[in-house]
Design a protein around this motif. Structure first.
Motif, PDB file in Angstrom:
ATOM      1  N   ASN A  73      43.665 -14.776  18.026  1.00 42.30           N
ATOM      2  CA  ASN A  73      44.206 -13.897  16.974  1.00 42.30           C
ATOM      3  C   ASN A  73      43.190 -12.876  16.451  1.00 42.30           C
ATOM      4  N   PRO A  74      42.561 -12.121  17.333  1.00 36.17           N
ATOM      5  CA  PRO A  74      41.563 -11.164  16.861  1.00 36.17           C
ATOM      6  C   PRO A  74      42.211  -9.960  16.170  1.00 36.17           C
ATOM      7  N   VAL A  75      41.485  -9.431  15.203  1.00 38.54           N
ATOM      8  CA  VAL A  75      41.818  -8.152  14.576  1.00 38.54           C
ATOM      9  C   VAL A  75      40.595  -7.265  14.770  1.00 38.54           C
ATOM     10  N   ILE A  76      40.686  -6.350  15.726  1.00 39.25           N
ATOM     11  CA  ILE A  76      39.546  -5.536  16.129  1.00 39.25           C
ATOM     12  C   ILE A  76      39.708  -4.147  15.521  1.00 39.25           C
ATOM     13  N   ARG A  77      38.805  -3.815  14.644  1.00 39.70           N
ATOM     14  CA  ARG A  77      38.867  -2.528  13.946  1.00 39.70           C
ATOM     15  C   ARG A  77      37.981  -1.523  14.680  1.00 39.70           C
ATOM     16  N   VAL A  78      38.549  -0.368  15.016  1.00 40.18           N
ATOM     17  CA  VAL A  78      37.858   0.670  15.772  1.00 40.18           C
ATOM     18  C   VAL A  78      37.766   1.925  14.922  1.00 40.18           C
ATOM     19  N   GLY A  79      36.560   2.474  14.807  1.00 40.68           N
ATOM     20  CA  GLY A  79      36.368   3.694  14.042  1.00 40.68           C
ATOM     21  C   GLY A  79      36.784   4.932  14.822  1.00 40.68           C
ATOM     22  N   ASP A  80      36.740   6.071  14.154  1.00 42.75           N
ATOM     23  CA  ASP A  80      37.189   7.298  14.812  1.00 42.75           C
ATOM     24  C   ASP A  80      36.208   7.786  15.873  1.00 42.75           C
ATOM     25  N   ASP A  81      35.060   7.125  15.999  1.00 43.07           N
ATOM     26  CA  ASP A  81      34.130   7.447  17.085  1.00 43.07           C
ATOM     27  C   ASP A  81      34.371   6.600  18.319  1.00 43.07           C
ATOM     28  N   GLY A  82      35.414   5.755  18.293  1.00 38.60           N
ATOM     29  CA  GLY A  82      35.750   4.935  19.441  1.00 38.60           C
ATOM     30  C   GLY A  82      34.977   3.645  19.556  1.00 38.60           C
ATOM     31  N   ARG A  83      34.124   3.346  18.588  1.00 40.95           N
ATOM     32  CA  ARG A  83      33.342   2.111  18.619  1.00 40.95           C
ATOM     33  C   ARG A  83      33.950   1.057  17.692  1.00 40.95           C
ATOM     34  N   ILE A  84      33.686  -0.195  18.033  1.00 43.26           N
ATOM     35  CA  ILE A  84      34.213  -1.308  17.253  1.00 43.26           C
ATOM     36  C   ILE A  84      33.415  -1.448  15.966  1.00 43.26           C
ATOM     37  N   VAL A  85      34.134  -1.443  14.839  1.00 41.32           N
ATOM     38  CA  VAL A  85      33.515  -1.540  13.520  1.00 41.32           C
ATOM     39  C   VAL A  85      33.410  -2.997  13.073  1.00 41.32           C
ATOM     40  N   SER A  86      34.466  -3.763  13.334  1.00 34.24           N
ATOM     41  CA  SER A  86      34.465  -5.165  12.930  1.00 34.24           C
ATOM     42  C   SER A  86      35.440  -5.943  13.799  1.00 34.24           C
ATOM     43  N   ILE A  87      35.212  -7.250  13.876  1.00 33.03           N
ATOM     44  CA  ILE A  87      36.130  -8.160  14.557  1.00 33.03           C
ATOM     45  C   ILE A  87      36.379  -9.335  13.626  1.00 33.03           C
ATOM     46  N   ASN A  88      37.619  -9.493  13.215  1.00 38.49           N
ATOM     47  CA  ASN A  88      38.020 -10.603  12.371  1.00 38.49           C
ATOM     48  C   ASN A  88      39.173 -11.337  13.059  1.00 38.49           C
ATOM     49  N   THR A  89      39.647 -12.369  12.427  1.00 39.24           N
ATOM     50  CA  THR A  89      40.811 -13.089  12.949  1.00 39.24           C
ATOM     51  C   THR A  89      41.843 -13.203  11.839  1.00 39.24           C
ATOM     52  N   GLY A  90      43.087 -13.359  12.241  1.00 40.01           N
ATOM     53  CA  GLY A  90      44.146 -13.541  11.258  1.00 40.01           C
ATOM     54  C   GLY A  90      45.070 -12.352  11.166  1.00 40.01           C
ATOM     55  N   GLN A  91      45.276 -11.860   9.941  1.00 39.90           N
ATOM     56  CA  GLN A  91      46.233 -10.802   9.673  1.00 39.90           C
ATOM     57  C   GLN A  91      45.567  -9.438   9.607  1.00 39.90           C
ATOM     58  N   VAL A  92      46.314  -8.415   9.994  1.00 42.01           N
ATOM     59  CA  VAL A  92      45.836  -7.039   9.863  1.00 42.01           C
ATOM     60  C   VAL A  92      45.856  -6.654   8.393  1.00 42.01           C
TER      61      VAL A  92
END
Length: 435
Positions: free
Chosen positions: A39-58
């Protein structure tokens, strides 16, 4: 006073928040630990790089944010192919190539690159390209003129006069004056070629240390450069911060290249036990890139494509030996990357190499790591690619099923994301809507 107030007001004006993309799925593969994260929630910034990886709900999204959901799917890091040739269609062999004009070949690189991207290969290292088509393709992709993967270009390969990287199909009367681009004899000429390739955009220096399969008047096991010549290439490249790759089928050529400081050994078909021990024990990492799938294509389709019998014979001679030595090298602790030699076989054959790697000794996880984590390490690009991790580009492959149980799951991808953008949404500049 009025100017000061205006300036203060302009500084205080709120700016629009940068848009983020949130990518979710049932799970993703952490290639560093070899475990799935549910259940990953992968947040991507506007530069195309991953900002954070959490689990659960968006979390609650702003109007500019986006959620891409791949429910029921598995996310893998974008694949890295470390041995590619993009400007030579696999179905044109032998002398058939002479019916095409010179500018035909660079044009074919763009659709091949896009095809590889859609198969999940978000990063390609190109080890030899005529007219520096790989450098041009990298520029065209980065500036949005065509759709394609991240390119690590090699430009022209280096080699000895009459060797595998030289043109060996023509009689003297049709040879161009002077040496072919990239050809040098002796350490100083080859140092010059390193500098020349780097000057015009090469990010890896590829050298032909032995003869090859698809050239004339060379045998795969035959050394073609001295250790001193190979050391000059490696030293010069490393001085400029550029890594090196050696086409080397034969046991002696492989050992010369390793001792000289070459970073990756391509093909490694006839490596012997001493070469395996040498590669596994080097303090400076040495990687093997062994293309153990493409013989299935060349033997079944080569004659129809125009490949000469002498080349098909050489291909047959080393095919099984290379696969057996892949298994021995893996068991011997040699660091391994994924290298397909696409161009010898077409892109749609490339994903099948994962299964061949598993057949010859790797676990499914190891085969995936070879095409992700290991490739990034061998490229020196661990900050950018090779894993789903904070700070790296959001390059991902979406698959069904469990590739750790059945590696064939990677052969039919359900989608590809590059820099947080689904590949099917990528539009080249010429087709973008008017503003």
């Amino acid at each position: 006073m009025r100017l000061a107030l205006l300036l203060a007001a302009s500084v205080a004006m709120p700016t629009a928040a940068a848009a983020d993309t949130y990518i979710t799925a049932d799970r993703y593969l952490d290639v560093e630990t070899g475990r799935y994260v549910a259940n990953p929630v992968i947040r991507v910034g506007d530069d195309g790089r991953i900002v954070s990886i959490n689990t659960g709900q968006v979390p609650a999204l702003s109007r500019s944010d986006r959620h891409i959901d791949h429910a029921g799917k598995t996310l893998l890091p974008g694949f890295i192919d470390m041995h590619t040739h993009l400007d030579g269609p696999a179905n044109i062999g032998g002398y058939r190539g002479f019916q095409y004009t010179d500018s035909f070949w660079p044009i074919t690189a763009a659709p091949t690159g896009e095809a590889m991207l859609k198969l999940g290969f978000t990063t390609l290292r190109v080890v030899g390209a005529g007219q520096r088509s790989d450098v041009g393709l990298k520029q065209a992709i980065e500036d949005g003129y065509v759709v394609g993967p991240r390119i690590v270009p090699g430009g022209h390969a280096l080699g000895a006069t009459g060797g595998h990287c030289d043109s060996t199909f023509l009689p003297p009367s049709l040879e161009r004056d002077g040496k072919e681009e990239g050809i040098g004899d002796g350490p100083e000429e080859l140092r010059h070629q390193v500098r020349r390739q780097r000057k015009f955009g090469s990010e890896v220096i590829k050298v032909c240390a032995t003869g090859g399969v698809f050239s004339l008047n060379t045998e795969p096991g035959q050394p073609q450069l001295s250790e001193a010549e190979l050391r000059a290439i490696a030293d010069e490249a490393h001085q400029w911060g550029v890594l090196t790759a050696a086409h080397a089928h034969g046991a002696e050529g492989i050992k010369r290249a390793i001792r000289a400081g070459i970073d990756t050994i391509e093909h490694a078909s006839l490596v012997d036990d001493e070469g395996i021990r040498l590669a596994a024990s080097r303090a400076r990492p040495v990687w093997f890139s062994m293309d153990i799938r493409n013989t299935d294509y060349t033997q079944s389709e080569g004659r129809k494509n125009g490949v000469l019998e002498v080349n098909l014979r050489k291909d047959r001679d080393i095919a099984q030996a290379q696969r057996d030595n892949f298994k021995k090298a893996h068991e011997g602790g040699v660091r391994m990357v994924f290298g397909s030699d696409v161009g010898v076989m077409p892109p749609n054959w490339v994903p099948g190499q994962f299964s061949t790697m598993v057949e010859y000794g790797m676990s499914p996880l190891e085969a995936i790591q070879a095409a992700t984590r290991n490739g990034a390490q061998a490229l020196g690009k661990e900050a950018d690619v090779g894993a789903i991790a904070v700070g790296r580009y959001a390059d991902m492959v979406i698959v069904s099923g469990d590739p750790l149980s059945n590696i064939k799951a990677v052969e039919q991808v359900d989608g590809v994301i590059k820099g947080g953008v689904p590949v099917e949404e990528m539009v080249p500049w010429a087709l973008q809507p008017k503003e």
